[in-house]
Design a protein around this motif. Structure first.
Motif, mmCIF file in Angstrom:
data_model
loop_
_atom_site.group_PDB
_atom_site.id
_atom_site.type_symbol
_atom_site.label_atom_id
_atom_site.label_comp_id
_atom_site.label_asym_id
_atom_site.label_seq_id
_atom_site.Cartn_x
_atom_site.Cartn_y
_atom_site.Cartn_z
ATOM 1 N N VAL A 159 0.783 -1.341 0.015
ATOM 2 C CA VAL A 159 -0.129 0.066 -0.051
ATOM 3 C C VAL A 159 0.840 1.274 -0.058
ATOM 4 O O VAL A 159 1.946 1.555 0.910
ATOM 5 N N LEU A 160 0.624 2.346 -1.141
ATOM 6 C CA LEU A 160 1.215 3.338 -0.966
ATOM 7 C C LEU A 160 0.396 4.302 -0.396
ATOM 8 O O LEU A 160 -0.648 4.994 -1.165
ATOM 9 N N LEU A 161 0.441 4.843 0.909
ATOM 10 C CA LEU A 161 -0.262 5.551 1.462
ATOM 11 C C LEU A 161 0.021 7.100 1.445
ATOM 12 O O LEU A 161 1.058 7.418 1.782
ATOM 13 N N CYS A 162 -0.843 7.773 0.977
ATOM 14 C CA CYS A 162 -0.587 9.274 0.677
ATOM 15 C C CYS A 162 -1.198 10.089 1.737
ATOM 16 O O CYS A 162 -2.479 10.371 1.734
ATOM 17 N N ILE A 163 -0.631 10.532 2.800
ATOM 18 C CA ILE A 163 -0.985 11.232 3.687
ATOM 19 C C ILE A 163 -0.587 12.682 3.479
ATOM 20 O O ILE A 163 0.610 12.998 3.387
ATOM 21 N N LYS A 164 -1.667 13.629 3.106
ATOM 22 C CA LYS A 164 -1.476 14.756 2.809
ATOM 23 C C LYS A 164 -1.069 15.845 3.772
ATOM 24 O O LYS A 164 -0.047 16.750 3.420
ATOM 25 N N ARG A 187 -3.095 2.534 10.793
ATOM 26 C CA ARG A 187 -2.911 1.727 11.776
ATOM 27 C C ARG A 187 -3.607 0.137 11.736
ATOM 28 O O ARG A 187 -3.088 -0.781 12.078
ATOM 29 N N ARG A 188 -4.607 0.129 10.685
ATOM 30 C CA ARG A 188 -4.950 -1.130 10.621
ATOM 31 C C ARG A 188 -4.301 -1.975 9.654
ATOM 32 O O ARG A 188 -3.971 -3.104 9.777
ATOM 33 N N LEU A 189 -3.527 -1.196 8.621
ATOM 34 C CA LEU A 189 -2.375 -1.963 7.892
ATOM 35 C C LEU A 189 -1.372 -2.483 8.883
ATOM 36 O O LEU A 189 -0.950 -3.487 8.367
ATOM 37 N N ALA A 190 -1.043 -1.652 9.794
ATOM 38 C CA ALA A 190 0.061 -2.043 10.707
ATOM 39 C C ALA A 190 -0.549 -3.679 11.336
ATOM 40 O O ALA A 190 0.473 -4.371 11.750
ATOM 41 N N ARG A 192 -2.498 -5.497 10.724
ATOM 42 C CA ARG A 192 -2.574 -6.883 9.920
ATOM 43 C C ARG A 192 -0.992 -7.099 9.429
ATOM 44 O O ARG A 192 -1.008 -8.200 8.461
ATOM 45 N N LYS A 193 -0.270 -6.250 9.670
ATOM 46 C CA LYS A 193 1.149 -6.536 9.110
ATOM 47 C C LYS A 193 1.429 -6.467 7.747
ATOM 48 O O LYS A 193 2.002 -7.176 7.180
ATOM 49 N N ARG A 194 0.361 -5.382 7.039
ATOM 50 C CA ARG A 194 0.622 -5.124 5.735
ATOM 51 C C ARG A 194 1.883 -4.284 5.263
ATOM 52 O O ARG A 194 1.745 -3.285 5.957
ATOM 53 N N PRO A 195 2.602 -4.541 4.429
ATOM 54 C CA PRO A 195 3.811 -3.817 3.875
ATOM 55 C C PRO A 195 3.099 -2.364 3.239
ATOM 56 O O PRO A 195 2.201 -2.352 2.633
ATOM 57 N N ALA A 196 3.746 -1.188 3.478
ATOM 58 C CA ALA A 196 3.220 -0.025 3.223
ATOM 59 C C ALA A 196 4.644 1.088 3.148
ATOM 60 O O ALA A 196 5.279 0.683 3.764
ATOM 61 N N TRP A 197 4.174 1.762 2.101
ATOM 62 C CA TRP A 197 5.114 3.086 2.123
ATOM 63 C C TRP A 197 4.264 4.438 2.366
ATOM 64 O O TRP A 197 3.035 4.374 1.972
ATOM 65 N N LEU A 198 4.958 5.404 2.807
ATOM 66 C CA LEU A 198 4.339 6.734 2.945
ATOM 67 C C LEU A 198 4.825 7.367 1.674
ATOM 68 O O LEU A 198 5.936 7.467 1.182
ATOM 69 N N ARG A 199 3.709 8.022 1.006
ATOM 70 C CA ARG A 199 4.078 9.136 0.097
ATOM 71 C C ARG A 199 3.387 10.470 0.604
ATOM 72 O O ARG A 199 2.190 10.919 1.156
ATOM 73 N N PHE A 200 4.256 11.524 0.763
ATOM 74 C CA PHE A 200 4.046 12.708 1.412
ATOM 75 C C PHE A 200 4.749 13.929 0.485
ATOM 76 O O PHE A 200 6.059 13.870 0.137
ATOM 77 N N VAL A 201 3.587 14.703 0.183
ATOM 78 C CA VAL A 201 4.118 15.753 -0.730
ATOM 79 C C VAL A 201 4.598 17.089 0.214
ATOM 80 O O VAL A 201 3.717 17.577 0.954
ATOM 81 N N LEU A 202 5.667 17.620 -0.131
ATOM 82 C CA LEU A 202 6.357 18.618 0.739
ATOM 83 C C LEU A 202 5.959 19.825 0.210
ATOM 84 O O LEU A 202 6.564 20.241 -0.656
ATOM 85 N N GLY A 224 5.493 0.397 12.578
ATOM 86 C CA GLY A 224 6.446 -0.810 12.250
ATOM 87 C C GLY A 224 6.173 -1.475 11.132
ATOM 88 O O GLY A 224 7.102 -2.332 10.835
ATOM 89 N N ASN A 225 5.454 -1.114 10.123
ATOM 90 C CA ASN A 225 5.223 -1.802 8.919
ATOM 91 C C ASN A 225 5.570 -0.823 7.774
ATOM 92 O O ASN A 225 5.401 -1.387 6.660
ATOM 93 N N PHE A 226 5.853 0.559 7.961
ATOM 94 C CA PHE A 226 6.388 1.237 6.982
ATOM 95 C C PHE A 226 7.582 1.362 6.346
ATOM 96 O O PHE A 226 8.514 1.368 7.305
#
Length: 242
Positions: A159-164, A187-190, A192-202, A224-226
């Motif tokens: 999951v590539l999660l875009c937190i704005k 939190r739910r992805l964590a 479930r131990k599902r791999p995730a990346w953060l995408r954050f626009v600066l 812990g899962n990012f």
């Protein structure tokens, strides 16, 4: 604009596309959203190296509930701007690339717009991709993550999660909606131990406050899962669309 004159494949996701699905009756759109038999896609690109690990095939959906002030693809906000694509046709498009994607250590990314506006189409397309041995990634703002069951999360390898924005008020001002559901999805992805990346626009002067960046980093570290952080520079490549 006639869909017969517009190719689904494009070299750039920044191409302006409007009213490509406007001829589909609303009742058919509702049926498609419920069944996943039909999806609405802005475009389909190959050879992306910035939308997940390795070289990726990326499908860009239309429909989004966010109204980001700096959105580079506002033409993806409306579902009716997308090309109506039968699920079977989308699967066959992926099938053409399955061997090359495996060799290059890449996969398939569903982006948008917001893909979970078309959650049934997304789930079925991800399932088909996994059956072909293709790595799957969902690029999402996370607001509609509750639409996915725990079992359906298993069909998404990453999951590539875009937190704005971290600050609730800034997030609401930037997007028009609350940040809570996206953070709950993280939190739910964590859990479930599902791999995730953060995408954050600066965004200079908006999302670059040191205290907010530190708070977001602490939140992610605690989960812990990012596995990876993409800090994306602010740009205006889609400014002409406004």
């Amino acid at each position: 604009m006639s869909t017969e004159k517009v190719s689904l494949e494009t070299k750039s996701p920044f191409e302006l596309r409007v009213d490509l699905g406007i001829a589909v009756p609303e009742t058919d759109v509702r049926t498609a959203l419920k069944s996943g038999d039909l999806g609405f896609l802005h475009s389909f690109t190959t050879g992306s190296a910035v939308d997940g690990p390795g070289m990726r095939v990326v499908a860009w959906t239309t429909g989004c509930q966010f109204r980001c002030l700096y959105c580079h693809n506002p033409d993806t906000w409306k579902m009716s701007n997308g090309i109506p694509v039968p699920l079977a046709a989308a699967i066959e498009q992926l099938r053409k690339y399955r061997h090359g994607l495996k060799v290059m250590g890449g996969g398939f990314t569903l982006s948008g717009g917001e893909p979970l506006m078309q959650d049934r189409f997304a789930v079925r397309l991800f399932g088909a991709a996994q059956e072909m041995g293709i790595h799957t990634a969902l690029d999402t703002n996370g607001f509609l993550g509750s639409r996915l069951s725990d079992e359906e999360l298993e069909s998404i390898d990453l999951v590539l999660l875009c937190i704005k924005a971290w600050d609730p008020q800034i997030h609401k001002r930037l997007t028009g909606v609350d940040a809570g559901p996206a953070l709950d999805f993280a939190r739910r992805l964590a859990a479930r131990k599902r791999p995730a990346w953060l995408r954050f626009v600066l965004v200079p002067g908006v999302t670059d406050r040191e205290e907010d960046v530190a708070a977001l980093a602490g939140f992610l570290a605690g989960l812990g899962n990012f596995e990876h952080i993409d800090v994306l520079p602010f740009h205006q490549m889609g400014r002409f669309k406004w």
